[in-house]
Motif scaffolding. Sequence first.
Motif, PDB file in Angstrom:
ATOM      1  N   GLU A  57       0.831  -1.206   0.000  1.00  0.00           N
ATOM      2  CA  GLU A  57       0.000   0.000   0.000  1.00  0.00           C
ATOM      3  C   GLU A  57       0.865   1.257   0.000  1.00  0.00           C
ATOM      4  N   ASP A  61       0.831   4.151  -2.762  1.00  0.00           N
ATOM      5  CA  ASP A  61       0.686   5.561  -2.385  1.00  0.00           C
ATOM      6  C   ASP A  61       1.793   6.418  -2.988  1.00  0.00           C
ATOM      7  N   ASP A 121      -4.150  15.794   1.408  1.00  0.00           N
ATOM      8  CA  ASP A 121      -3.426  15.340   0.222  1.00  0.00           C
ATOM      9  C   ASP A 121      -3.965  15.913  -1.084  1.00  0.00           C
TER      10      ASP A 121
END
Length: 195
Positions: A57, A61, A121
């Motif tokens: 993961e 990302d 983000d």
Amino acid sequence: MNEQPLTSRGAATYRRIIEVATQEFAEHGIAGARIERIVAAARSNKAQLYTYFGSKEGLFDAIFFGSLERIVNVAPIDATDLADWAVRLYDEYLRRPDLIRLATWARLERRPAGHLVDDPDRLDDGKLRAISEAQAAGLVRKGDPFDLMAMVIAMSMAWSPVSNVYAATAEEPDELHDRRRALLRESVHRAMTAD
């Protein structure tokens, strides 16, 4: 965990992992991507991958957020000409179909509703500000800047690799792309120009 390589050899391995993993995730998604295929193709090993990225993961990302930054930098918004921005996005999808596929996998596997990424983000503050300023100058139609941005992006994706109608490729004839660009430019201009 999440350490950047310190040597030139380590940096080369890091880049190979990113390159191979980008294609792996774009093709298979997060759940379908296989670390074994990534490390074999990158001529690396699991220990290096996990040292650099922490987890599968974490690797996704790093690639996904890098792709978001790339699209912002390669096709920066010009709110005074949203039609041109849409065409530049169309061209970027042709150049790098993996980028839009990564976003689609993130939507399918992680964020089925709401914003694609968490608020900290998000990279759309500058875009929204630019649209608001163009609205204040009387250049862009009234409406929520986020909704207008979303509409332009959706129009730019009409022939993207994730279109549910037709996925264009860079190998198609230039005249076909020119025709699509002209239609996209005119459509966005009509939809977004202030009355």
